[in-house]
Design an enzyme around this catalytic site. Structure first.
Site, PDB file in Angstrom:
ATOM      1  N   HIS A 249     -28.421 -24.566  27.001  1.00 35.31           N
ATOM      2  CA  HIS A 249     -29.570 -23.424  27.520  1.00 35.31           C
ATOM      3  C   HIS A 249     -30.607 -22.942  26.255  1.00 35.31           C
ATOM      4  CE1 HIS A 249     -27.138 -23.327  30.961  1.00 35.31           C
ATOM      5  NE2 HIS A 249     -27.939 -22.621  31.552  1.00 35.31           N
TER       6      HIS A 249
ATOM      7  N   GLU B 209     -25.468 -28.390  35.840  1.00 38.85           N
ATOM      8  CA  GLU B 209     -24.565 -27.133  35.598  1.00 38.85           C
ATOM      9  C   GLU B 209     -22.880 -27.372  35.703  1.00 38.85           C
ATOM     10  OE1 GLU B 209     -25.640 -24.073  34.381  1.00 38.85           O
ATOM     11  OE2 GLU B 209     -27.810 -24.411  34.400  1.00 38.85           O
TER      12      GLU B 209
ATOM     13  N   HIS C  48     -34.918 -26.179  35.717  1.00 40.05           N
ATOM     14  CA  HIS C  48     -33.907 -25.525  34.787  1.00 40.05           C
ATOM     15  C   HIS C  48     -32.669 -26.508  34.551  1.00 40.05           C
ATOM     16  CE1 HIS C  48     -31.482 -22.479  32.974  1.00 40.05           C
ATOM     17  NE2 HIS C  48     -30.501 -22.588  33.588  1.00 40.05           N
TER      18      HIS C  48
ATOM     19  N   ARG D 151     -18.225 -15.445  27.179  1.00 45.71           N
ATOM     20  CA  ARG D 151     -19.095 -15.792  28.054  1.00 45.71           C
ATOM     21  C   ARG D 151     -20.300 -16.578  27.849  1.00 45.71           C
ATOM     22  NH1 ARG D 151     -21.074 -11.832  33.324  1.00 45.71           N
ATOM     23  NH2 ARG D 151     -22.749 -13.207  34.099  1.00 45.71           N
TER      24      ARG D 151
ATOM     25  N   HIS E  58     -34.009 -23.875  27.110  1.00 50.64           N
ATOM     26  CA  HIS E  58     -35.064 -22.807  27.240  1.00 50.64           C
ATOM     27  C   HIS E  58     -36.182 -23.090  26.259  1.00 50.64           C
ATOM     28  CE1 HIS E  58     -36.513 -18.879  27.418  1.00 50.64           C
ATOM     29  NE2 HIS E  58     -37.006 -18.899  26.314  1.00 50.64           N
TER      30      HIS E  58
ATOM     31  N   ARG F 286     -28.561   3.459  45.376  1.00 51.88           N
ATOM     32  CA  ARG F 286     -27.687   3.407  44.152  1.00 51.88           C
ATOM     33  C   ARG F 286     -26.568   2.400  44.502  1.00 51.88           C
ATOM     34  NH1 ARG F 286     -28.187   9.062  44.122  1.00 51.88           N
ATOM     35  NH2 ARG F 286     -29.765   9.865  42.622  1.00 51.88           N
TER      36      ARG F 286
ATOM     37  N   GLU G  77     -20.739  -9.990  28.991  1.00 54.07           N
ATOM     38  CA  GLU G  77     -21.432 -10.872  28.012  1.00 54.07           C
ATOM     39  C   GLU G  77     -21.552 -10.577  26.546  1.00 54.07           C
ATOM     40  OE1 GLU G  77     -25.598 -13.672  28.171  1.00 54.07           O
ATOM     41  OE2 GLU G  77     -25.176 -12.159  29.329  1.00 54.07           O
TER      42      GLU G  77
ATOM     43  N   LYS H 226     -24.731 -11.247  38.046  1.00 55.70           N
ATOM     44  CA  LYS H 226     -26.079 -11.014  37.523  1.00 55.70           C
ATOM     45  C   LYS H 226     -27.031 -10.880  38.304  1.00 55.70           C
ATOM     46  CE  LYS H 226     -25.427 -12.784  32.721  1.00 55.70           C
ATOM     47  NZ  LYS H 226     -26.104 -13.675  31.806  1.00 55.70           N
TER      48      LYS H 226
ATOM     49  N   ASN I  12     -23.923 -20.758  28.136  1.00 52.43           N
ATOM     50  CA  ASN I  12     -25.271 -21.204  27.767  1.00 52.43           C
ATOM     51  C   ASN I  12     -25.306 -22.493  27.235  1.00 52.43           C
ATOM     52  OD1 ASN I  12     -26.128 -18.981  28.890  1.00 52.43           O
ATOM     53  ND2 ASN I  12     -25.878 -17.737  27.328  1.00 52.43           N
TER      54      ASN I  12
ATOM     55  N   LYS J 153     -16.137 -20.839  35.912  1.00 55.08           N
ATOM     56  CA  LYS J 153     -16.911 -19.692  35.731  1.00 55.08           C
ATOM     57  C   LYS J 153     -16.223 -18.455  35.575  1.00 55.08           C
ATOM     58  CE  LYS J 153     -21.488 -17.554  35.741  1.00 55.08           C
ATOM     59  NZ  LYS J 153     -22.963 -17.465  36.361  1.00 55.08           N
TER      60      LYS J 153
END
Lengths: 362, 362
Positions: free
Chosen positions: A249, A186, A266, A242, A253, A122, A238, A144, A246, A228
């Site tokens: 993105h 980025e 990417h 936030r 995507h 955990r 998010e 993340k 993106n 960031k």
């Protein structure tokens, strides 16, 4: 020997941690000793990075019990199976709750190792040693972690903060050119969404960055992490702001998916996607045409694509609609109010989106 | 129709949640409507419970999109594979971040479903509908979710709080007698470690509890949850006080392992382990002999074992030493300063431990 480096402190109460940025850090024993407190360490890396940097890191961790696991390299291995292999390695080495997982590699290694650290007993300590520009400016902040499900990327994971991030700019020397430039996309994004002065600085430092000069790298990485952190800081899980991270993105995507993952990197897809967002923002009368042109020019100077492949507007739209960031079937887009200020928008006229899709996707 | 029920509020800031306790709750549509806000629901259950309660719960959730997954019943299925099956079911049903996982079953179902909810898209809503006494008094509070690794129990998981716990006392009517009594062992534990008045109440209500009368059940479950919440509340991540919840568990762990998991139920091993802890506490001059005797008598009246099988002191000691709760090879034990007050002790004379092991393990 302590190297010159800079530090960004991510303030999260009792989960605060530093990002250390500079050349040679991962082979600096005293720096590692002061930032990796666990005595037992599992280093998770990939086969490519292992041959380049694992011996250096292991030597610098001298005095600790260090076990390593090199996973195959590539997004297609960011799976529950690889995650289970990390847990097996922790169990096999009888690591207890005081142990740490150190992720040595790019975003794939960091995402998997971070999720394993988050869930082993955990939660045990997690230290990131990102070796790609993308991981240094993106994965270093935000907590993340995830692995992919066969039916969707990053569908399984946790929010989990590292104890420390060690961004060794020397590791970027061995990064393939295309991957390095994809990371720059980025960096440009941070200027576009949040900081016009940083955008100016990037325009003035294209050559220094392309030659991977330490001073320029340190500034670019530090400022990216700071931005960031500011964006994420007010919005850790998010919901709202936030999402401006993106930018490009959602369009990107669609490009990545249509072309098959890995054919467009990417960052390359994000670059072409940011141009689409810039075009749409201009069409709405928000972003000045001159700033739209500066965006395209800067990305071009960094050798990044500014034109999507012709995947077809209908196909592109459908792929964008399947993005998991869509809320209640309503397509929220990140657009630019002006250079250096992004916004999350869903009340745009649909024909402006359609025209953008038509123009870029064909 | 709203049933009579009681509520315990677990106060955890923005992760606070209620535990609802009473008969017939899982078939009460209005209660479910007001506590399960998600429109899309995956009910995770096991094959035994599915046939008993899944139709009732599904009916009561009328109006929502309900998908269910029944996993095989048993601790041996609390694996990463079962966890992956839950994630597959969420993906197959295209559940998004607004969806909820409802765990209908005992601790195994709750632990697995909770970990899946914690990690699906980095966390979606989780509602517990525990159908065993053990799960109602233990898993309802503390936020522990996990699956087993082949080399260790509960080695992979997360701390993750449910949105709501619905403890329907009617489900206990179908619980096999042995399993029901094993759950009582944990209820007795709460009295022993924290609340002498609750211990008194248990002595006075043995018959009512053995007949599974609603009023007695509601009180026993409510008080158990309240005590666990008080203990856990000041210590959410298991550093200090929380360990008193492990009274009898280190001894019991040795019994469970030596006998092979499943041959002694967890609660049975805990009962025998609590007697060992009581004996050792008496030998140290802490727990009065009369209170040690009351403990044995109460467990006996509930039909619980008070004598460990003769697994051998050396074997038992080794099995206790492998417990993951051991810190730095030093064996910390939960002992009783007096009836209703437990403490975590590591400075006991070793010969007292040895004598206890010899006396019980042989």
């Amino acid at each position: 020997m302590t190297q010159r480096h800079e530090q960004v402190d991510i303030e999260l109460g009792d989960r605060s941690y530093p990002i250390l940025i500079g050349p040679g850090l991962l082979s600096d024993p005293s720096l590692l000793r002061s930032h990796v407190t666990a005595r037992d360490v599992l280093v998770v890396t990939n086969e490519t990075i292992a041959s380049l940097y694992l011996p250096k890191l292991t030597t610098a961790l001298d005095g600790k019990r260090v076990v390593s696991l090199a996973l195959p390299d590539g997004e297609e291995f960011k799976t529950l199976d690889s995650y289970a292999r990390i847990l097996d390695a922790l169990m096999d080495a009888r690591m207890n709750r005081d142990a740490a997982v150190v992720a040595l590699g790019g975003g794939v290694v960091g995402d998997m190792a971070g999720f394993a650290a988050a869930s082993y007993q955990r939660g045990i300590d997690y230290v990131q040693v990102p070796t790609t520009l993308l991981a240094q400016v993106d994965s270093s902040v935000g907590g993340k972690t995830a692995v992919n499900h066969p039916k969707g990327k990053n569908m399984i994971g946790a929010f989990y903060q590292p104890r420390c991030v060690i961004a060794d700019t020397s590791t970027l020397a061995t990064l393939p050119d295309r991957e390095y430039r994809a990371g720059i996309a980025e960096v440009v994004k941070y200027g576009l969404i949040y900081d016009p002065a940083f955008f100016d600085w990037l325009e003035a430092n294209v050559e220094a960055l392309l030659s991977r000069a330490d001073a320029a790298l340190i500034h670019a990485i530090r400022r990216s992490c700071e931005i960031k952190a500011e964006v994420v800081g007010v919005d850790e899980r998010e919901q709202g702001l936030r999402a401006i991270l993106n930018l490009g993105h959602t369009f990107g995507h669609a490009i990545e998916t249509a072309m098959g993952y890995g054919n467009w990197l990417h960052g390359e897809a994000v670059a072409a996607g940011m141009v689409m967002a810039a075009d749409m923002s201009s069409a709405l009368g928000w972003l000045a045409a001159a700033d739209r042109d500066r965006t395209v020019k800067l990305l071009t100077r960094f050798g990044l694509p500014t034109q999507s492949p012709r995947i077809g507007a209908a196909e592109g739209r459908q792929l964008m609609g399947m993005d998991k960031k869509v809320l209640d079937r309503k397509l929220r887009l990140v657009l630019l109010r002006r250079l250096g200020q992004a916004d999350i928008v869903s009340d745009y006229p649909n024909e402006v989106l359609e025209a953008t899709l038509k123009q870029h996707f064909g």
